[in-house]
Scaffold this active site. Structure first.
Site: not given
Ligand SMILES: Cc1cc2nc3c(=O)[nH]c(=O)nc-3n(C[C@H](O)[C@H](O)[C@H](O)COP(=O)(O)OP(=O)(O)OC[C@H]3O[C@@H](n4cnc5c(N)ncnc54)[C@H](O)[C@@H]3O)c2cc1C
Length: 597
Positions: A442
């Site tokens: 989220e």
């Molecule tokens: C158990 C679980 C359930 C989930 N359920 C859903 C779901 O129902 N639907 C769905 O769509 N997704 C879901 N997700 C996905 C989740 O929303 C994403 O993992 C999350 O949005 C982060 O994206 P990412 O994992 O690609 O991390 P990334 O976007 O790669 O981010 C990695 C880190 O870098 C930081 N970061 C990234 N971009 C920036 C920026 N521009 N500025 C500063 N910092 C930044 C972030 O804060 C984070 O700490 C789920 C994930 C998990 C683990």
């Protein structure tokens, strides 16, 4: 072997927050509710739900963690007992507690549906997720759907016969949703065919409900790159009235650290038929209805897991005998060979951190949920507007502050339990693993800090923040003359002044420092979080202390004042560090060349 982890709903605490702190009776009278709600109704629901949480869901928590969900040829089986519990939940009409009367729901306001998120979530985080996501799906279609879409989907989601999922993430698109590749091709009949692979989708396939309504963010063929080109689609597993499946299939489950009773799915869309929700290019705006609900619920997950872990740690500290205390904490005579852990100052410190964060964040969470209701249901436009501003400012704060503290609290609960807390059957490490995801999904917590500082503070020149400081001052003014509360009021008043000055400084500097928001966002969020809890603690201590003053108190009130005292002595000073850090310019974090990390 430790006894299985148990959970007791903190009913006294909840009554205190709803009745004494928020004055729920008066608040409900002030809202335009379709049916009047009185304290007795709320109390009856709370007790019934507490029994369901304690007796039905809590016993399934550890077994579901061990068993997990099972994928087989596109179908997902939920852990033993989940389906029966879901049917009971639906049978009680709780799936539609917050849904509109015309959709078969009970139209209870958000502040009260939060009881579901707290009680059920504490008992079984994984189980809660199925319902929680569907609540968001219901509201999203209700807010954005055409009358035909509402008729086709909303009553089924309200009853819980169908559930929903939120499909945003892809391999290349996490925080940066604009990178997503799922494509939607318009069809002559006005529908769309969607193709792509979604990852990490919560509850996108399972055996609890007859149908699953996926809300899918995708790009219409030839739409612009980036977030502006995104649209939102309703893609049901089964099209309404059709027996065969739509072209959407769960390709597998992610192996993961926690919430193992919830399937986190790979979802393949293979020419799946979908309907556009809202208008083309408005996907993110439409999705944010679901996202905002999810952020408040996620903040509450930080509270509910911390509460459950705290209960284990507290009970362990009362019964585990180790070492001799130095007096102060009484142990009944005859003293056993060693004293219980709870006599030791450091163990008490760890328990008090958990207690102060959890009770403070709970109070903030219910207050914020009430503002959501006021922003929609209050007859006075100025009240609605002010409540809306406060919700917008404080949603990222609750989401990140309560989940960061929730994780830290569950770690402390494990620490109180020593090596026993590290063992599988203690149950406490499940809370730690389960709560962790709240900091990530989220919108990861770093993004919440940037949202707070960038959009919510700098974005309006600090106007929303000053509005919040006015709200805090109202409570400070009422309590500044009381000898017990006065020092805490003074501490909080000074922080308001320093935060206002910091905001002005950052507003002036940010235009010439493009990384200022990223460098200071986290610290700003911690400062606003500590302030928000200080304000809640003064509110709570004020009620308890005034009952103590007139000798109408009990141990609960004494504990409230003692915990407030601990909050101001041990947790509030965290702001000193963050005030210094947030005021630094962005050089310190940007100076190091990427190659030197
Ligand atoms: C158990 C679980 C359930 C989930 N359920 C859903 C779901 O129902 N639907 C769905 O769509 N997704 C879901 N997700 C996905 C989740 O929303 C994403 O993992 C999350 O949005 C982060 O994206 P990412 O994992 O690609 O991390 P990334 O976007 O790669 O981010 C990695 C880190 O870098 C930081 N970061 C990234 N971009 C920036 C920026 N521009 N500025 C500063 N910092 C930044 C972030 O804060 C984070 O700490 C789920 C994930 C998990 C683990």
């Amino acid at each position: 072997m430790s006894p299985p982890a148990t959970y007791k709903a903190p009913l006294r605490e909840l009554r205190f927050v709803l009745n004494d702190l928020l004055g729920i009776d008066e608040e409900m009278k002030a809202l335009r509710l379709p049916e009047p709600l009185v304290r007795e109704d709320i109390d009856a629901l709370m007790e019934d739900m507490a029994a369901f949480a304690e007796e039905v869901l809590a016993p399934l928590n550890q077994s579901a963690d061990r068993e997990g969900c099972t994928w087989r040829d596109g179908e997902v089986a939920t852990p033993g007992g989940f389906k029966a519990a879901y049917d009971m939940f639906r049978g009680k009409g709780w799936a539609g507690l917050g849904a509109a009367i015309e959709h078969g729901g009970r139209a209870w306001p958000t502040v009260l549906t939060h009881l579901v998120t707290e009680l059920i979530g504490s008992a079984n985080h994984s189980w809660l997720m199925y319902h929680s996501i569907s609540r968001g799906g219901y509201e999203c279609i209700r807010a954005n759907g055409t009358p035909a879409q509402q008729a086709a989907y909303v009553p089924h989601l309200a009853s819980g016969a169908w559930t929903s999922s939120m499909c945003i993430t892809e391999r290349e698109a996490g925080t940066d949703v604009g990178l997503l590749r799922t494509v939607a091709v318009p069809q002559p009949d006005g529908s769309y065919r969607l193709t792509g692979l979604k990852r990490m989708v919560t509850a996108a396939e399972h055996d609890l409900a007859d149908n699953i309504v996926h809300l899918v963010l995708a790009r219409i063929e030839d739409a612009p790159e980036g977030a502006r080109g995104l649209s939102l689609f309703i893609v049901p597993r089964h099209l309404p009235g059709a027996a065969e499946r739509n072209g959407v299939r769960c390709e597998g489950l992610e192996d993961k650290m926690g919430i193992r009773g919830t399937p986190t799915c790979w979802l393949r869309l293979d020419g799946a038929r979908g309907e556009l929700l809202n208008t083309a290019g408005n996907g993110l705006v439409a999705m944010f209805v679901m996202m905002n609900i999810a952020r408040l619920a996620t903040g509450m997950q930080g509270v509910n897991q911390a509460e459950a872990a705290y209960q284990l740690a507290r009970d362990h500290a009362r019964t585990r005998l180790q070492g001799r205390g130095f007096g102060g904490a009484r142990v009944p005579e005859p003293r056993p060979a060693a004293d219980p852990l709870i006599v030791h100052a450091d163990v008490r410190r760890m328990l008090l951190v958990q207690k102060a964060w959890t009770e403070g964040s709970r109070a903030l969470a219910y207050w914020l949920a009430l503002q959501v209701d006021r922003s929609k249901l209050h007859p006075e436009p100025s009240v609605r507007r002010e409540a809306d501003e406060l919700v917008s400012l404080l949603t990222p704060v609750l989401k990140a502050f309560a989940t960061d503290n929730g994780y830290a609290s569950t770690t402390l609960a494990q620490q109180v339990m020593g090596g026993w807390g590290y063992l599988d059957d203690s149950g406490v490490h499940q809370y730690l693993r389960d709560v962790r995801v709240g900091q990530i999904y989220e919108g990861a917590n770093g993004i919440q800090g940037q949202d707070l500082l960038g959009r919510k503070i700098l974005g309006d020149g600090g106007a929303r923040l000053r509005r919040f400081l006015d709200v805090v001052h109202q409570v400070l003014e009422k309590n500044e003359a009381h000898p017990v509360l006065q020092p805490w009021v003074a501490q909080t008043r000074t922080l308001c002044v320093r935060l206002d000055a910091l905001a002005r400084q950052l507003i002036a500097r940010a235009p010439s420092h493009p990384n200022q928001v990223g460098a200071s966002g986290h610290s700003c969020l911690r400062i606003v979080g500590v302030l928000a809890l200080a304000w809640q603690w003064i509110g709570m201590a004020s009620i308890a202390q005034r009952r103590i003053d007139v000798q109408q108190s009990d141990a609960f009130d004494v504990a409230k004042v003692a915990t407030a005292r601990f909050y101001f002595a041990h947790l509030f000073p965290e702001v000193e560090q963050h005030l210094l850090v947030a005021a630094q310019d962005d050089d310190a974090v940007m100076a190091l060349d990427a190659d030197f990390f």
